[in-house]
Motif scaffolding. Structure first.
Motif, short mmCIF file in Angstrom:
data_model
loop_
_atom_site.label_atom_id
_atom_site.label_comp_id
_atom_site.label_asym_id
_atom_site.label_seq_id
_atom_site.Cartn_x
_atom_site.Cartn_y
_atom_site.Cartn_z
N LEU B 338 0.80 -1.15 -0.06
CA LEU B 338 0.07 0.04 -0.02
C LEU B 338 0.76 1.13 -0.07
O LEU B 338 0.61 2.37 -0.92
CB LEU B 338 -0.85 -0.01 1.24
CG LEU B 338 -1.79 1.19 1.49
CD1 LEU B 338 -2.56 1.58 0.57
CD2 LEU B 338 -2.68 1.15 2.89
N GLY B 339 1.86 1.18 0.97
CA GLY B 339 2.78 2.57 1.13
C GLY B 339 3.54 2.79 -0.36
O GLY B 339 3.47 3.98 -0.76
N GLY B 340 4.05 1.73 -0.89
CA GLY B 340 4.80 1.81 -2.11
C GLY B 340 3.87 2.47 -3.16
O GLY B 340 4.15 3.36 -3.84
N LEU B 341 2.81 1.83 -3.31
CA LEU B 341 1.83 2.36 -4.37
C LEU B 341 1.25 3.67 -4.11
O LEU B 341 1.38 4.74 -5.16
CB LEU B 341 0.70 1.28 -4.46
CG LEU B 341 0.84 0.00 -5.19
CD1 LEU B 341 -0.34 -0.79 -5.13
CD2 LEU B 341 1.22 0.33 -6.80
N THR B 342 1.28 3.94 -2.96
CA THR B 342 0.61 5.36 -2.59
C THR B 342 1.68 6.32 -2.76
O THR B 342 1.69 7.36 -3.60
CB THR B 342 0.40 5.61 -1.21
OG1 THR B 342 -0.35 4.54 -0.58
CG2 THR B 342 -0.33 6.82 -0.70
N ILE B 343 3.06 6.22 -2.55
CA ILE B 343 4.12 7.10 -2.99
C ILE B 343 4.26 7.10 -4.25
O ILE B 343 4.70 8.27 -4.66
CB ILE B 343 5.46 6.33 -2.12
CG1 ILE B 343 5.49 6.64 -0.66
CG2 ILE B 343 6.50 7.29 -2.54
CD1 ILE B 343 5.60 7.99 0.15
N GLY B 344 4.21 6.02 -4.90
CA GLY B 344 4.59 6.12 -6.44
C GLY B 344 3.42 6.97 -7.16
O GLY B 344 3.84 7.73 -7.76
N ILE B 345 2.26 6.87 -6.81
CA ILE B 345 1.26 7.63 -7.39
C ILE B 345 1.31 9.08 -7.05
O ILE B 345 1.22 10.04 -8.06
CB ILE B 345 -0.22 7.24 -7.26
CG1 ILE B 345 -0.18 5.77 -7.78
CG2 ILE B 345 -1.12 7.94 -7.67
CD1 ILE B 345 -1.67 4.69 -7.57
N VAL B 346 1.53 9.47 -5.71
CA VAL B 346 1.90 10.54 -5.34
C VAL B 346 2.99 11.49 -6.04
O VAL B 346 2.95 12.51 -6.70
CB VAL B 346 2.16 10.63 -3.72
CG1 VAL B 346 2.57 12.25 -3.64
CG2 VAL B 346 0.85 10.41 -2.88
N GLU B 347 4.05 10.62 -6.30
CA GLU B 347 5.22 11.10 -6.74
C GLU B 347 5.05 11.47 -8.29
O GLU B 347 5.23 12.46 -8.82
CB GLU B 347 6.30 10.20 -6.94
CG GLU B 347 7.65 10.78 -7.23
CD GLU B 347 8.84 9.85 -7.34
OE1 GLU B 347 9.28 9.57 -6.21
OE2 GLU B 347 9.09 9.46 -8.23
N ALA B 348 4.23 10.74 -9.03
CA ALA B 348 3.77 10.91 -10.53
C ALA B 348 2.90 11.90 -10.69
O ALA B 348 3.20 12.90 -11.50
CB ALA B 348 3.05 9.52 -11.00
N PHE B 349 2.10 12.30 -9.46
CA PHE B 349 1.03 13.29 -9.66
C PHE B 349 1.81 14.50 -9.57
O PHE B 349 1.76 15.72 -10.05
CB PHE B 349 -0.05 13.14 -8.86
CG PHE B 349 -1.16 12.24 -9.11
CD1 PHE B 349 -1.11 11.08 -9.48
CD2 PHE B 349 -2.70 13.05 -9.58
CE1 PHE B 349 -2.21 10.44 -10.23
CE2 PHE B 349 -3.56 12.52 -10.18
CZ PHE B 349 -3.64 11.22 -10.41
N LEU B 350 2.79 14.70 -8.44
CA LEU B 350 3.61 15.81 -8.09
C LEU B 350 4.36 16.11 -9.49
O LEU B 350 4.22 17.37 -9.74
CB LEU B 350 4.57 15.72 -6.99
CG LEU B 350 3.84 15.61 -5.87
CD1 LEU B 350 4.99 15.44 -4.58
CD2 LEU B 350 3.23 16.97 -5.40
#
Lengths: 463, 393
Positions: B338-350
Motif C-alpha cells: 500500500l505504501g509503495g503504491l501510494t508514494i509512487g502515485i503521489v510522486e507521479a502526480f507531483l
C-alpha cells in the motif's frame, strides 16, 4: 591508574620523568624526520605519510602519558602554538592539514555531544556545518547573489561577530530539527536526521531561483576572510627570516597562520566546553537518556529540554566551525555537505570511541590524516613512480601498468565504509573508549559469559 | 482464517456457507485476494489523488495564463496513473525488503538500497553481455526479461544473505546503534565497490541499458482512451506484470508454505519458535534472501525503465521505499504494498502538476518525500496498517 597495584608501582617521579623524556624524544624525532629530508626524492610522498602522521599524533601521545599537568599543558601549548606553526610555514601543506584536523575535530566533538553523550544517532550533522558556512558565505561572497546586488555584504572584520551569530543560528536550526524528532528513537531518528541533512543540501543547491541566495550548484566564490593583524605579519616574516626560507607570498602564509590559530582556539574552546558539560548535571542527564530513556524519564530527567540541549549544543559547534570553514576555503558549494561528509564525521566519533573526548580527537586526527594526507600522498607516490617508469622488483611489475582508476585517493567511501564495519564488529567501544563505556562493555561481556556457562552447551546463537 | 465458532460449539461443526468455502479455497487465498487487494489500493490512491489534483488545479491557477491546468490534467491523467503505478510497484518491492527484515529482526537494514543498486547493476551486466554476444535481438523478450530478473534476484539475494551472515549476525544482541552503523558502512562500501568495479573494467560508471536497441521497448504502445491517445511505455507494462506475479508468489510463500510459517513464527517470537524446532538462523537468512531478491528485481526493472543508472542510484528510491514501508506500517507486508503504491502515485502526480509552478518546480519533489516521512513519523509512527507496539523496557 597506577595506584591500584601498590606493591610494584614504580616511583611516580621516575614514571613522570620517563614519560616526559619519551614524549620529548618522540616529538624531536618526528620534527627532525620532517625537516631533514630531501623533498625532491622519489620516495618522499611515502616517507611523508609516516613522518607527518607520527608528528600529528604527538598531542594525543602527550595527553595519554602520565606527565605532570603543568609540563603536559606547557608542552602542548609549545607544540601547538610554536612548533606546528613553524613547521606549517616551512611546508604549507602541513599547516593545511593541521587546520583541517582542527576543523574536523571540532565537528566530531560536536557530533559526539549528540551521538556519544546523549545517544541520539544524527546522520545529518553536516547540515549545521552547512548552515554556518553558508551564513558567512552569503554575506561576503562576490558571487552575483541577491546580497551582493542589494549591497548587503559585510567586510571581513565582521568575521568575529559572525562566528558568534553562527553559533546561535546553528543552535536555533538544531532546535528546529530537534523539536519534530523528539519522540523518535534509534533507527527512525537516524533516517529523519539523514533526510534533514539532505533537505538542507537540496535547499542550498536550489535556492538560486527565483531569488538567488546561495548561487545554486555553482557555489559561492570569493568569500571574505578576517583581516590579518600586523603583529602576525611581523611574526610570519620573522619566522621566514629565521628559517631562511624563500617564500613567494608571505601574506598568504600569514593568512593561513591566522586560520590555524583561530581553528586551534575554537578547538580548545570546544574541548573545554565538552569537558565541562560531560560531568555537569546536563551531561549526566544525557548519559541517563542514552542508557535508558524510560528510566531517565521516571527519575525526573526533563527529556524534551535535555534532548533539545544536546541538539543545540552539538549544532552550535558545527555552526561556528562552518563559519571558519567558509572563510578558510573562500568557496562553498553544496557538494561539500553531502551525506558522505556526515558519515566521515560519524566515523571519527566511532573510531575514537563514542563519548570519549580524547578518543574522538584521536578519531578525527586519524580519519583526517587518512582522508587528506595518507590517501593523497599514496596517489602522489604512485604518480611519481609512474613518471620514472618504476618497475617493482621480484614480481617485475611496471607501475605504469597500474590502472589509473586504482588510485588510492579515489577510494574514500570504500575505506570509510570498511572502517565503520570493521570497528563495529571487532572493537565497538572505539580505540580510546570512555571510561564509563569500557566498564559497561566489560560488565556486559562477563554477564553474557556467565549466562553461557549456565545454559546447556548448545551451538551459539542457534536457538 | 478465523472462524466464529466458540469452544462450546466445537462438537457441532458450523455449517460452512458458500462465502467461507470460497475464502478457504486456494484460488481465493493466493490469487484473487492479493490481486484484488492491489487493485483496490491502486484504485483508492488514484481516485484520491485525482480529486486532489483537480482541486489544486482549480484553487491555484498556474502562473502562466496560457495554460489551463484542468485540461492539462485531463490530458495527462492516464499517463500519470500508469507511470505512478509502475514506479509504485518498484517502491513496493524495495519496501518489502525493509519490512520483512524489520518484521523478523526489528532492525532497519540501511544497506537495503544498495541491494537494489546491485540488482540494477547486475541487470545491466547481463543485458550488456547478451548484446555483446549478439543474442539480445534473437531471444524472446519475455524469456530475456525472465533471465535478467533471475540473475538480478540471485545476485542481490545472495549478497543480502552474505551481508547478514558477515556483518549482522555477529552483532545480534548488541545495542541498537551498532548494527545501524554497520549497515551504513556496508552501504558506502558497496556503492564504492560497484563504482570502482565499473570504473576499472569499463572506465565509466554511467551504465546505460541497451534497451533502445530493442524494438519492443523503443516505441511506446498507443492506447486510445476516449478522444485522447496515451503513449504507454512498454517497460511500465513490464514492471507492472512482473511485480504482480512476484507479489502473488511472495504472498503464497509467506502465507501458504511451511517456510513462510517459519518466518512468521520467528517474527513473532524468536526464542519460542527456536524452542519449538524452527531453525531461527536459517529463517533469518531466508528472510534476507527473499528481501534481497525483491530488491534486486526492483533494481533491474527500475534500470530498464530509466535506461541509465549509476552506483549512486539506490539512495533516493531506497529512501522513498523506506518512507513507503513506514507509511504502510513497518513490519507489515500488505502495508509495504500500500505504501509503495501510494508514494509512487503521489510522486507521479507531483511531477505532473508541479511543472506548471516554476517557482516550486520539480526540484523540490525529493524534499516533499522527506516531509511526508517526517510527518508520518510524528503523527502516526505505526503507519496506516501498523499495530501499536509498546516499547519494551
Amino acid at each position: 591508574m597506577a595506584s591500584t597495584t601498590i606493591t610494584n608501582a614504580p616511583n611516580p617521579n621516575r614514571r613522570a620523568l620517563l614519560a616526559t623524556g619519551f614524549a620529548l624524544a618522540y616529538v624531536v624525532v618526528a620534527v627532525l624526520a620532517l625537516i631533514l629530508v630531501d623533498r625532491n626524492s622519489l620516495w618522499y610522498p611515502l616517507y611523508n605519510v609516516f613522518a607527518y602522521s607520527m608528528y600529528v599524533l604527538s598531542p594525543i601521545l602527550i595527553i595519554s602519558l602520565p606527565i605532570p599537568n603543568p609540563i603536559k599543558f606547557g608542552g602542548l601549548a609549545i607544540l601547538l602554538l610554536i612548533v606546528t606553526p613553524m613547521l606549517g610555514i616551512y611546508n604549507n601543506s602541513y599547516m593545511e592539514i593541521a587546520v583541517q584536523i582542527c576543523i574536523f575535530a571540532g565537528l566530531a566533538l560536536g557530533l559526539n555531544i549528540v551521538v556519544g553523550f546523549a545517544g541520539l544517532l544524527d546522520l545529518g550533522y553536516v547540515a549545521f556545518f552547512a548552515v554556518g558556512a553558508y551564513l558567512w558565505a552569503v554575506f561576503t561572497s562576490t558571487s552575483e547573489t541577491v546580497f551582493k546586488l542589494n549591497g548587503w555584504l559585510v567586510p571581513g572584520e565582521m568575521f568575529w561577530v559572525f562566528l558568534v551569530i553562527g553559533v546561535f543560528i546553528a543552535a536555533f536550526v538544531g532546535i528546529l530539527l530537534g523539536l519534530p524528532v523528539l519522540r523518535l528513537r534509534g533507527d527512525y531518528l537516524a533516517i529523519v536526521t539523514l533526510g534533514f541533512g539532505e533537505v538542507i543540501r537540496i535547499l542550498a543547491r536550489n535556492a538560486n531561483d527565483p531569488i538567488n541566495i546561495t548561487n545554486g550548484a555553482q557555489g559561492l566564490i570569493g568569500i571574505g576572510k578576517p583581516p590579518v593583524p600586523d603583529l602576525l605579519h611581523g611574526i610570519t616574516n620573522e619566522a621566514i627570516r629565521i628559517m631562511s626560507l624563500r617564500v613567494d607570498n608571505p601574506g598568504f602564509v600569514a593568512q593561513q597562520l591566522l586560520f590555524y590559530l583561530i581553528a586551534v582556539g575554537l578547538l580548545v574552546l570546544i574541548i573545554v566546553i565538552s569537558r565541562r558539560l560531560e560531568d555537569s548535571p546536563i551531561g549526566r542527564a544525557w548519559t541517563a537518556i542514552r542508557e535508558d530513556e524510560v528510566a531517565a524519564k521516571a527519575m525526573g530527567v526533563p527529556l524534551v529540554r535535555m534532548k533539545l540541549a544536546a541538539f543545540a549544543t552539538g549544532a552550535s559547534f558545527g555552526g561556528a566551525i562552518g563559519v571558519l570553514y567558509a572563510a578558510k576555503q573562500a568557496f562553498v558549494d553544496p557538494t561539500s555537505f553531502v551525506l558522505l561528509q556526515s558519515i566521515i564525521i560519524l566515523a571519527m566519533v566511532i573510531v575514537g570511541g563514542m563519548g570519549s573526548i580524547r578518543g574522538v580527537i584521536l578519531g578525527a586526527i586519524a580519519m583526517t590524516l587518512l582522508n587528506l594526507h595518507v590517501l593523497t600522498n599514496l596517489s602522489l607516490q604512485l604518480n611519481a613512480l609512474r613518471n620514472v617508469n618504476f618497475i617493482v622488483p621480484i614480481i617485475d611489475f611496471p607501475i605504469r601498468n597500474w590502472p589509473n582508476q586504482l588510485e588510492p585517493a579515489k577510494y574514500q567511501p570504500l575505506i570509510f565504509g570498511l572502517v565503520l564495519v570493521l570497528m563495529m564488529i571487532f572493537r565497538p567501544e572505539g580505540l580510546m573508549p570512555a571510561e564509563r563505556r569500557k566498564l559497561e562493555l566489560k560488565a556486559e561481556r562477563e554477564e553474557s559469559a556467565g549466562l553461557d556457562e549456565q545454559a546447556a552447551p548448545q551451538p551459539k546463537g542457534d536457538a | 482464517m478465523s472462524t466464529t465458532a466458540t469452544v462450546q460449539d466445537r462438537p457441532v461443526a458450523p455449517k460452512a456457507n458458500t462465502l467461507e468455502l470460497v475464502q478457504q479455497s486456494w484460488i481465493y487465498r493466493f490469487l484473487l485476494f492479493p490481486i484484488g487487494q492491489m487493485l483496490i489500493f491502486i484504485a483508492g490512491a488514484t481516485i484520491l489523488l485525482t480529486v486532489i489534483a483537480y482541486a489544486i488545479a482549480i484553487a491555484f491557477p498556474a502562473p502562466n495564463p496560457n495554460i489551463d491546468l484542468v485540461t492539462q490534467i485531463n490530458r495527462q491523467l492516464p499517463g500519470m496513473i500508469i507511470s505512478g503505478v509502475s514506479i509504485g510497484f518498484v517502491y513496493s518491492m524495495i519496501a518489502l525488503g525493509y519490512t520483512l527484515v524489520y518484521g523478523v529482526l526489528q532492525f532497519i537494514n540501511f544497506a537495503h538500497s544498495e541491494l537494489f543498486m546491485v540488482g540494477s547493476a547486475t541487470g545491466f551486466v547481463v543485458m550488456k553481455a547478451l548484446e555483446d554476444n549478439g543474442v539480445l535481438k534473437e531471444w524472446n523478450p519475455i524469456l530475456m526479461i525472465l533471465f535478467m530478473l533471475v540473475c538480478a534476484m540471485t545476485v542481490s539475494g545472495i549478497l543480502a544473505m552474505l551481508m547478514e551472515r558477515i556483518a549482522y549476525r555477529p552483532l545480534r544482541g548488541a545495542p541498537r546503534l551498532v548494527p545501524l552503523i554497520t549497515a551504513i558502512g556496508i552501504s558506502f562500501f558497496l556503492i564504492d565497490f560497484v563504482r570502482a568495479g565499473f570504473a576499472i573494467t569499463r572506465n565509466e560508471f554511467n551504465l546505460t541499458y541497451p534497451v533502445r536497441s530493442l524494438e519492443m521497448f523503443a516505441t511506446p504502445v498507443r492506447v486510445a482512451i476516449g478522444e485522447t491517445t496515451v503513449n504507454v511505455r512498454t517497460t511500465s507494462i513490464m514492471i507492472i506484470i512482473s511485480a504482480v506475479i512476484m507479489l502473488v508468489i511472495l504472498n503464497y510463500i509467506v502465507n501458504g508454505t511451511k517456510l513462510g510459517r517459519g518466518i512468521r513464527a520467528v517474527a513473532q517470537d524468536q526464542t519460542m519458535s527456536g524452542l519449538l524446532g524452527v531453525n531461527v538462523n536459517l529463517m533469518i537468512s531466508l528472510t534476507f534472501l527473499i528481501g534481497g531478491a525483491f530488491g534486486g528485481a526492483a533494481g533491474m526493472l527500475f534500470g530498464m525503465n530509466v535506461g541509465t543508472i549509476t552506483p549512486y542510484v539506490g539512495f533516493l528510491p531506497g529512501l522513498k521505499a523506506f518512507t513507503a514501508a513506514v507509511l504502510g506500517g513497518i513490519g507489515n507486508i500488505t502495508g509495504a504494498l500500500l505504501g509503495g503504491l501510494t508514494i509512487g502515485i503521489v510522486e507521479a502526480f507531483l511531477n505532473g502538476v508541479l511543472v506548471y509552478y516554476p517557482a516550486l518546480g520539480q526540484r523540490y519533489t525529493d524534499i516533499l518525500t522527506f516531509s511526508v516521512l517526517i510527518l508520518i513519523l510524528i503523527f502516526r509512527p505505526t503507519g496506516i496498517l501498523g499495530k501499536r507496539v509498546d516499547e519494551k523496557v
